[in-house]
Design a protein around this motif. Sequence first.
Motif, PDB file in Angstrom:
ATOM      1  N   ARG A   1      37.959  22.024  46.432  1.00  8.87           N
ATOM      2  CA  ARG A   1      36.946  22.927  45.897  1.00  8.87           C
ATOM      3  C   ARG A   1      37.410  24.369  46.108  1.00  8.87           C
ATOM      4  N   THR A   2      37.391  25.152  45.051  1.00  8.51           N
ATOM      5  CA  THR A   2      37.846  26.540  45.125  1.00  8.51           C
ATOM      6  C   THR A   2      36.763  27.486  44.615  1.00  8.51           C
ATOM      7  N   VAL A   3      36.761  28.688  45.159  1.00  8.83           N
ATOM      8  CA  VAL A   3      35.840  29.733  44.728  1.00  8.83           C
ATOM      9  C   VAL A   3      36.566  30.626  43.742  1.00  8.83           C
ATOM     10  N   THR A   4      35.943  30.902  42.621  1.00 11.46           N
ATOM     11  CA  THR A   4      36.576  31.760  41.620  1.00 11.46           C
ATOM     12  C   THR A   4      36.016  33.174  41.701  1.00 11.46           C
ATOM     13  N   ALA A   5      36.857  34.114  41.357  1.00 15.32           N
ATOM     14  CA  ALA A   5      36.467  35.525  41.358  1.00 15.32           C
ATOM     15  C   ALA A   5      37.189  36.201  40.210  1.00 15.32           C
ATOM     16  N   GLY A   6      36.786  37.390  39.924  1.00 15.41           N
ATOM     17  CA  GLY A   6      37.440  38.130  38.860  1.00 15.41           C
ATOM     18  C   GLY A   6      37.122  39.602  38.959  1.00 15.41           C
ATOM     19  N   PHE A   7      37.920  40.405  38.284  1.00 14.10           N
ATOM     20  CA  PHE A   7      37.634  41.836  38.276  1.00 14.10           C
ATOM     21  C   PHE A   7      37.882  42.417  36.897  1.00 14.10           C
ATOM     22  N   GLY A   8      37.267  43.554  36.665  1.00 16.70           N
ATOM     23  CA  GLY A   8      37.464  44.286  35.427  1.00 16.70           C
ATOM     24  C   GLY A   8      37.701  45.749  35.732  1.00 16.70           C
ATOM     25  N   VAL A   9      38.553  46.375  34.955  1.00 14.02           N
ATOM     26  CA  VAL A   9      38.863  47.806  35.108  1.00 14.02           C
ATOM     27  C   VAL A   9      38.799  48.442  33.729  1.00 14.02           C
ATOM     28  N   ALA A  10      38.188  49.598  33.644  1.00 16.17           N
ATOM     29  CA  ALA A  10      38.132  50.339  32.382  1.00 16.17           C
ATOM     30  C   ALA A  10      38.439  51.806  32.659  1.00 16.17           C
TER      31      ALA A  10
ATOM     32  N   VAL B   1      28.445  51.334  35.140  1.00 16.93           N
ATOM     33  CA  VAL B   1      29.711  50.596  35.155  1.00 16.93           C
ATOM     34  C   VAL B   1      29.552  49.209  34.534  1.00 16.93           C
ATOM     35  N   LYS B   2      28.540  49.063  33.664  1.00 17.15           N
ATOM     36  CA  LYS B   2      28.214  47.719  33.195  1.00 17.15           C
ATOM     37  C   LYS B   2      29.298  47.118  32.318  1.00 17.15           C
ATOM     38  N   PHE B   3      30.125  47.941  31.630  1.00 20.03           N
ATOM     39  CA  PHE B   3      31.193  47.313  30.848  1.00 20.03           C
ATOM     40  C   PHE B   3      32.292  46.776  31.752  1.00 20.03           C
ATOM     41  N   ALA B   4      32.466  47.376  32.952  1.00 18.36           N
ATOM     42  CA  ALA B   4      33.386  46.797  33.928  1.00 18.36           C
ATOM     43  C   ALA B   4      32.804  45.492  34.469  1.00 18.36           C
ATOM     44  N   PHE B   5      31.472  45.449  34.640  1.00 13.46           N
ATOM     45  CA  PHE B   5      30.792  44.212  35.005  1.00 13.46           C
ATOM     46  C   PHE B   5      31.108  43.124  33.979  1.00 13.46           C
ATOM     47  N   LYS B   6      31.022  43.486  32.697  1.00  9.30           N
ATOM     48  CA  LYS B   6      31.230  42.510  31.635  1.00  9.30           C
ATOM     49  C   LYS B   6      32.655  41.961  31.674  1.00  9.30           C
ATOM     50  N   LEU B   7      33.629  42.835  31.883  1.00 14.62           N
ATOM     51  CA  LEU B   7      35.021  42.392  31.966  1.00 14.62           C
ATOM     52  C   LEU B   7      35.219  41.435  33.134  1.00 14.62           C
ATOM     53  N   ALA B   8      34.645  41.794  34.295  1.00 12.99           N
ATOM     54  CA  ALA B   8      34.783  40.944  35.479  1.00 12.99           C
ATOM     55  C   ALA B   8      34.090  39.601  35.266  1.00 12.99           C
TER      56      ALA B   8
END
Length: 363
Positions: free
Chosen positions: A64-73, A171-178
């Motif tokens: 079992r793995t935890v997934t994460a992600g990030f976004g930068v604009a 920063v909501k578009f960075a939220f969307k990317l992440a």
Amino acid sequence: MEESRSSDLISKRQRLDSYIAGDITNPKGEGSSKLVQFADNVVYRLYFKGLVSDEVVAAESGERTVTAGFGVAICDVADNLLYEMKESLSDGGEVKRRGVEIRALIHGLSEAFNMGIRHVRIHCDDYPIFQFINGGDKPKQNEMRQLVNEVCRLKEKMDSCEPLMVARNDVKFAFKLAREAIVSQSSSSLDMKAAQGKTCAICLEETDAGRMFSTEQCHHRHCFSCVKQYVEVKLLSGIVPTCLGEGCKLELTLESCSKILTPRVTEMWKRKMKEDSIPAAERIYCPYPNCAMLMSKSDLSSDAHQSKVQECVKCRGHFCIDCNVPSHTDMSCDEYKKLHPDLMSSSLWQTTISGVNVSSVGT
């Protein structure tokens, strides 16, 4: 052509020191960028967001793995999007959100520098991270300290690099990317979830309908957490909060938000309301940091012996009404300023003027 651009972007990311960037790998190699020419005399805006999924998925190995992600604009001064990147992350173990956030910032600053950007303003919606990168509090964990040190190293390479505390909807578009980076395998799209009214339009988190905030006037819906953080940042900026809906100008009221705010934020709003009720020329704050009481000059009475000396109605401390510092009856205001130039212009007094202890933002 698309594969070549993606591979080039990934190779750039791998120039970061593996320890500083973390051992987290990108199994899918996703990432996107608009190739533009950056001017060396323009201050660009850098937005970043790191998220950790609440869902635990089964890997092919059965672990079992935890997934994460990030976004930068990266945007220009008019907030036109010039560059974006998103990446999903997985390390097979525990992933801390703030660690992912700071790694996102490291990637963003590194990419910005490699593309020729030398002036950047970092837009941050997390106050502890804002403190870390602004030279304030230091992380207690060794790995986090290493990440923050890398941010500081990248900042020093820039000609100018200023962090700015903002609300989440900024920063909501960075939220969307992440969010896109960590839900790419989901069977239901973000747009579909949003249409059901159970996904916050800012953080894109699925939220129980009972924990979504809305007003009777405009019916825009956002999660309690985003509204609370937004209200707090706006109050600290001396601005009356309006609805978070795109383009909505409806002013929020303390009454409509009272159920989701902490006692401290509620007190901040009451203070703002009192401040607005006093004409600007009549406002004065107690200069003692542990008090910072807001008063109207017309409510004060002069000391019998020194007309410039006033007494705070709350802490009873004496202060000079002309320069708004602790009483200095043995010298003039000019003499006091010469002896205490740092005190007169320091951030301490700016904090006092606002009447708010900003060290508690985001906690």
